[in-house]
Design a protein around this motif. Sequence first.
Motif, mmCIF file in Angstrom:
data_model
loop_
_atom_site.group_PDB
_atom_site.id
_atom_site.type_symbol
_atom_site.label_atom_id
_atom_site.label_comp_id
_atom_site.label_asym_id
_atom_site.label_seq_id
_atom_site.Cartn_x
_atom_site.Cartn_y
_atom_site.Cartn_z
ATOM 1 N N THR A 15 0.779 -1.211 -0.055
ATOM 2 C CA THR A 15 -0.081 -0.036 -0.071
ATOM 3 C C THR A 15 0.892 1.315 -0.018
ATOM 4 O O THR A 15 0.530 2.214 -0.884
ATOM 5 C CB THR A 15 -1.151 0.129 1.077
ATOM 6 N N GLU A 16 2.019 1.295 0.943
ATOM 7 C CA GLU A 16 2.793 2.441 0.804
ATOM 8 C C GLU A 16 3.452 2.469 -0.500
ATOM 9 O O GLU A 16 3.566 3.713 -0.704
ATOM 10 C CB GLU A 16 3.866 2.368 1.845
ATOM 11 N N GLN A 17 3.851 1.614 -0.997
ATOM 12 C CA GLN A 17 4.615 1.574 -2.467
ATOM 13 C C GLN A 17 3.704 2.124 -3.438
ATOM 14 O O GLN A 17 3.986 2.909 -4.035
ATOM 15 C CB GLN A 17 4.967 0.156 -2.665
ATOM 16 N N ALA A 18 2.295 1.629 -3.705
ATOM 17 C CA ALA A 18 1.607 2.300 -4.260
ATOM 18 C C ALA A 18 1.234 3.738 -4.333
ATOM 19 O O ALA A 18 0.966 4.311 -5.147
ATOM 20 C CB ALA A 18 0.058 1.464 -4.193
ATOM 21 N N ILE A 19 1.129 4.233 -2.735
ATOM 22 C CA ILE A 19 0.743 5.629 -2.842
ATOM 23 C C ILE A 19 1.943 6.329 -2.931
ATOM 24 O O ILE A 19 1.952 7.398 -3.716
ATOM 25 C CB ILE A 19 0.535 5.705 -1.078
ATOM 26 N N ALA A 25 4.072 10.043 -9.545
ATOM 27 C CA ALA A 25 3.459 10.278 -11.125
ATOM 28 C C ALA A 25 2.641 11.946 -11.047
ATOM 29 O O ALA A 25 2.585 12.355 -11.789
ATOM 30 C CB ALA A 25 2.417 9.318 -11.134
ATOM 31 N N GLN A 26 1.848 12.008 -9.879
ATOM 32 C CA GLN A 26 1.325 13.299 -9.709
ATOM 33 C C GLN A 26 2.368 14.307 -9.904
ATOM 34 O O GLN A 26 2.322 15.474 -10.365
ATOM 35 C CB GLN A 26 0.490 13.702 -8.472
#
Length: 55
Positions: A15-19, A25-26
């Motif tokens: 989850t931390e990696q995805a965030i 990307a943003q």
Amino acid sequence: MPDYKKMYLTLFRATEQAINTLIQAQQECEELYISEPETELKIISLQNGQSNEEP
């Protein structure tokens, strides 16, 4: 019995990696946006709902 701590930590790390991926990307998109030259805006006056420009 399942190792719940291992399962939790695996999910937490993913989850931390995805965030972090989304944040990166943003930030890249924001940098692309601010590095582009400003777009020239054109004001078009409307009369009776019709544009003054030719089609």
